[in-house]
Design an enzyme around this catalytic site. Sequence first.
Site, short mmCIF file in Angstrom:
data_model
loop_
_atom_site.label_atom_id
_atom_site.label_comp_id
_atom_site.label_asym_id
_atom_site.label_seq_id
_atom_site.Cartn_x
_atom_site.Cartn_y
_atom_site.Cartn_z
N CYS A 40 16.16 -5.80 -1.49
CA CYS A 40 16.84 -4.25 -1.19
C CYS A 40 17.50 -4.03 -2.72
N LYS A 64 16.15 3.62 -6.17
CA LYS A 64 16.96 4.91 -5.93
C LYS A 64 17.79 5.36 -7.28
N GLY A 94 -2.48 3.14 -3.90
CA GLY A 94 -1.61 3.31 -2.59
C GLY A 94 -0.74 4.21 -2.88
N LEU A 121 4.65 6.76 -4.14
CA LEU A 121 5.11 8.09 -4.20
C LEU A 121 6.62 8.37 -4.84
N GLU A 178 -5.80 6.54 -3.11
CA GLU A 178 -5.41 5.92 -1.82
C GLU A 178 -6.66 5.81 -1.01
N ASP A 227 12.42 -8.17 7.59
CA ASP A 227 11.12 -8.14 6.94
C ASP A 227 10.17 -8.99 7.52
N ALA A 237 15.55 -1.71 5.14
CA ALA A 237 16.82 -2.21 4.93
C ALA A 237 17.81 -2.43 6.26
N HIS A 238 17.81 -0.99 6.49
CA HIS A 238 18.69 -0.73 7.88
C HIS A 238 18.19 -1.24 9.06
N HIS A 273 27.85 26.89 7.61
CA HIS A 273 27.30 27.96 7.03
C HIS A 273 27.89 28.03 5.53
P1 FAD Z 1 14.76 -9.60 1.68
O1 FAD Z 1 15.93 -8.32 1.12
O2 FAD Z 1 13.33 -9.80 1.30
O3 FAD Z 1 15.53 -10.86 1.46
C1 FAD Z 1 15.05 -12.06 1.36
C2 FAD Z 1 15.71 -13.01 0.72
O4 FAD Z 1 15.29 -14.26 1.15
C3 FAD Z 1 15.56 -12.90 -0.73
O5 FAD Z 1 16.55 -12.80 -1.52
C4 FAD Z 1 14.95 -14.32 -0.97
O6 FAD Z 1 15.05 -14.92 -2.20
C5 FAD Z 1 15.31 -15.25 0.12
N1 FAD Z 1 14.47 -16.36 0.35
C6 FAD Z 1 13.25 -16.41 0.82
N2 FAD Z 1 12.94 -17.57 1.07
C7 FAD Z 1 13.91 -18.46 1.05
C8 FAD Z 1 14.17 -19.80 1.21
N3 FAD Z 1 12.98 -20.54 1.65
N4 FAD Z 1 15.04 -20.37 0.66
C9 FAD Z 1 16.25 -19.47 0.24
N5 FAD Z 1 16.07 -18.26 0.29
C10 FAD Z 1 14.92 -17.70 0.51
N6 FAD Z 1 14.28 -0.17 2.49
C11 FAD Z 1 14.87 0.79 2.95
O7 FAD Z 1 15.46 0.83 4.05
N7 FAD Z 1 15.34 2.00 1.77
C12 FAD Z 1 14.80 2.04 0.73
O8 FAD Z 1 15.00 2.94 0.22
C13 FAD Z 1 14.02 0.83 0.49
N8 FAD Z 1 13.35 0.99 -0.92
C14 FAD Z 1 12.55 -0.09 -1.29
C15 FAD Z 1 11.91 0.03 -2.64
C16 FAD Z 1 11.05 -1.08 -3.22
C17 FAD Z 1 10.63 -1.04 -4.32
C18 FAD Z 1 10.95 -2.06 -2.17
C19 FAD Z 1 10.00 -3.17 -2.67
C20 FAD Z 1 11.44 -2.23 -0.89
C21 FAD Z 1 12.21 -1.16 -0.47
N9 FAD Z 1 12.73 -1.20 0.63
C22 FAD Z 1 13.53 0.03 1.21
C23 FAD Z 1 12.65 -2.20 1.75
C24 FAD Z 1 13.77 -3.31 1.70
O9 FAD Z 1 13.92 -3.74 0.61
C25 FAD Z 1 13.57 -4.21 2.66
O10 FAD Z 1 13.07 -3.84 4.22
C26 FAD Z 1 14.68 -5.21 2.95
O11 FAD Z 1 14.99 -6.02 1.63
C27 FAD Z 1 14.30 -6.06 3.89
O12 FAD Z 1 15.38 -7.13 4.07
P2 FAD Z 1 15.46 -8.73 4.27
O13 FAD Z 1 16.98 -9.03 4.32
O14 FAD Z 1 14.73 -8.93 5.56
O15 FAD Z 1 14.65 -9.33 3.16
P1 NAI Z 2 2.92 1.57 2.41
O1 NAI Z 2 2.53 0.77 3.54
O2 NAI Z 2 4.04 2.32 2.49
O3 NAI Z 2 1.67 2.18 1.66
C1 NAI Z 2 0.69 1.40 1.17
C2 NAI Z 2 -0.27 2.38 1.05
O4 NAI Z 2 -1.51 1.79 0.36
C3 NAI Z 2 -1.05 3.09 2.36
O5 NAI Z 2 -1.10 4.57 2.32
C4 NAI Z 2 -2.29 2.29 2.34
O6 NAI Z 2 -3.14 3.17 3.14
C5 NAI Z 2 -2.51 2.23 0.92
N1 NAI Z 2 -3.64 1.11 0.82
C6 NAI Z 2 -3.66 -0.26 1.21
N2 NAI Z 2 -4.76 -0.80 0.65
C7 NAI Z 2 -5.35 0.07 -0.29
C8 NAI Z 2 -6.43 -0.13 -1.29
N3 NAI Z 2 -7.05 -1.38 -1.45
N4 NAI Z 2 -6.73 0.82 -2.09
C9 NAI Z 2 -5.91 2.06 -2.06
N5 NAI Z 2 -5.05 2.31 -1.23
C10 NAI Z 2 -4.73 1.31 -0.19
O7 NAI Z 2 3.37 0.30 1.43
P2 NAI Z 2 4.37 0.27 -0.17
O8 NAI Z 2 4.25 1.73 -0.63
O9 NAI Z 2 3.64 -0.83 -0.88
O10 NAI Z 2 5.82 0.07 0.48
C11 NAI Z 2 5.92 -1.15 1.19
C12 NAI Z 2 7.03 -1.21 2.31
O11 NAI Z 2 8.35 -1.16 1.39
C13 NAI Z 2 7.08 0.13 2.85
O12 NAI Z 2 6.21 0.27 4.15
C14 NAI Z 2 8.56 0.38 3.29
O13 NAI Z 2 8.56 -0.49 4.41
C15 NAI Z 2 9.37 -0.39 1.98
N6 NAI Z 2 9.83 0.67 1.37
C16 NAI Z 2 10.71 1.56 1.72
C17 NAI Z 2 10.89 2.55 0.90
C18 NAI Z 2 12.10 3.46 1.57
O14 NAI Z 2 12.59 3.34 2.88
N7 NAI Z 2 12.45 4.81 0.94
C19 NAI Z 2 10.81 2.61 -0.42
C20 NAI Z 2 9.89 1.75 -0.78
C21 NAI Z 2 9.66 0.75 -0.24
#
Ligand code: FAD
Ligand code: NAI
Length: 469
Positions: free
Chosen positions: A44, A53, A183, A189, A206, A316, A324-325, A448
């Site tokens: 995150c 963000k 995707g 997006l 997609e 996750d 994250a939340h 408002h």
């Molecule tokens: P993680 O954040 O994945 O943390 C897991 C940690 O565990 C990592 O630091 C890793 O190094 C560590 N770890 C793993 N295995 C081991 C091990 N064996 N020993 C020691 N350490 C280990 N979610 C939102 O709610 N809002 C958003 O705007 C949003 N934007 C995103 C944008 C992107 C590009 C991506 C990829 C994800 C986004 N997400 C967003 C999703 C969000 O990042 C995840 O849902 C969140 O980070 C999950 O939290 P977590 O604590 O479960 O795991």
């Molecule tokens: P996603 O699940 O949101 O979207 C993946 C998309 O790829 C889907 O529309 C799916 O139909 C499509 N797809 C799957 N296989 C495909 C293929 N072979 N060819 C073409 N399209 C295909 O996953 P994404 O965007 O990778 O994000 C992963 C997760 O990260 C999200 O589900 C969300 O949980 C988290 N995230 C959250 C954010 C937020 O809260 N603002 C921002 C970014 C990520």
Amino acid sequence: MSDPAYDLVVIGAGPGGYVAAIRASQLGMKVACVDKRAALGGVCLNVGCIPSKVLLHSSERYQDAKERLADHGIRFSGLELDLGAMMARKEKVVADLTKGIEFLLDKNKIDRVVGAATIVAPGEVSVARDDGATETLTTRNILIATGSESSTLEGVEVDEKRIVSSTGALSLESVPEKLIVIGAGVIGLELGSVWSRLGAEVTVVEYLDHILPGMDREISRQAQRVFKRQGLEFRLSQKVTSASVRGQGVQLMVEPVAGGDAEELAADVVLLAIGRRPYTEGLGLGELGVTLDERGFIEVDDRFETRVPGIYAIGDCIPGPMLAHKAGEEASICAEILAGQSGHIDYDRVPGVVYTWPEIASVGKTEEALKEQGVSYKVGKFPFSANSRGRTTGDTDGVVKILADATTDRVLGVHILGPLAGDLIAEAVIAMEFGASAEDIARTCHAHPSMGEAMGEAALAIAGRAIHI
Ligand code: FAD
Ligand code: NAI
């Protein structure tokens, strides 16, 4: 046997792990938090929510300056994009927030351990540090919060330069002329919008016949129209069969899902964003008896306990929305359960936000889900084009849509495409937490002029009495 050194060892310092560590410490437990990354905050903070963000906000300001501010009578000459400075700001925000978490862990007297953790047995975690040393931590309970990683696609090898995951797409060194995103989900997006605003020609391929699966379909259709107008090109119902780096570019083979001729597409950069999968590698779960479901998520009960007593999991790496939340909520609840309190999370009240512009936010049931479940419902909608605040800022795209039970009027779902939707949705979440009816929202006084008035009007619309439409 001597007493274990810790009450709780948390593996992973993402928004799940570090929140659980802090809450457990607040409740009097002696806690250690292990992460193999030196920087705290997990995906995150380091390569997810926060850097994306930052870039969304910066690229939006650039686009405002380039295209929208002239409407307000503000003109520029010599407007320039300094991508290096934009990226440096992103790095600084991430670094500052990481230090903030370090401060919080210290303040709560949590021991930080940097290294890869393996669960040797219930109550015993071994940590392999970067310097080759191994440390063993003994503990009453273990919490796995190891998060997720990007899903892979056969025939598409990520090198984080030409073919990138979200991590590479957050750090491109120059604006690609042509970006193809595989995707049309949240990452596609959000990051597609970033690079499109900075000047790339973006095509999103997609597999399904619609974008943003899981979102209310009416909202995702409207959103697609808006994104198309902003310059994103969509190729729906198409699958990518391969992508290969050729010189300075990438060649993609794409074919219709329904069958038909394959087509070759060319791009400077390809972003693979087809979802994320749980990450549990190296933990040693199989030998312990901790079970995974068919998609690799750790199976837990409603107390977040795995099949092995004393080993818990959140975030996750367990089923549910990968947000994250959601991880943070589970973290607090799990720590409270470990302290002998009770706790429960209602996944229907976890909001989802897509931080494009306009933003898209949603909580509760979609219209499609209600139909499928045979629930009779009423719909109230109000467009931002009729909202006076939206008019003042020029943000008139989008709508608030409220779904309420046809008999009881209880709010079942709220879906917003519009300015600040990610903040507006908080009102809907609270309303639903308190079991509100649409009339409760309608009778709540909204300031408002504010975007929030669109929520009040959509609630009024359920009873057929919206004022401004
Ligand atoms: P993680 O954040 O994945 O943390 C897991 C940690 O565990 C990592 O630091 C890793 O190094 C560590 N770890 C793993 N295995 C081991 C091990 N064996 N020993 C020691 N350490 C280990 N979610 C939102 O709610 N809002 C958003 O705007 C949003 N934007 C995103 C944008 C992107 C590009 C991506 C990829 C994800 C986004 N997400 C967003 C999703 C969000 O990042 C995840 O849902 C969140 O980070 C999950 O939290 P977590 O604590 O479960 O795991
Ligand atoms: P996603 O699940 O949101 O979207 C993946 C998309 O790829 C889907 O529309 C799916 O139909 C499509 N797809 C799957 N296989 C495909 C293929 N072979 N060819 C073409 N399209 C295909 O996953 P994404 O965007 O990778 O994000 C992963 C997760 O990260 C999200 O589900 C969300 O949980 C988290 N995230 C959250 C954010 C937020 O809260 N603002 C921002 C970014 C990520």
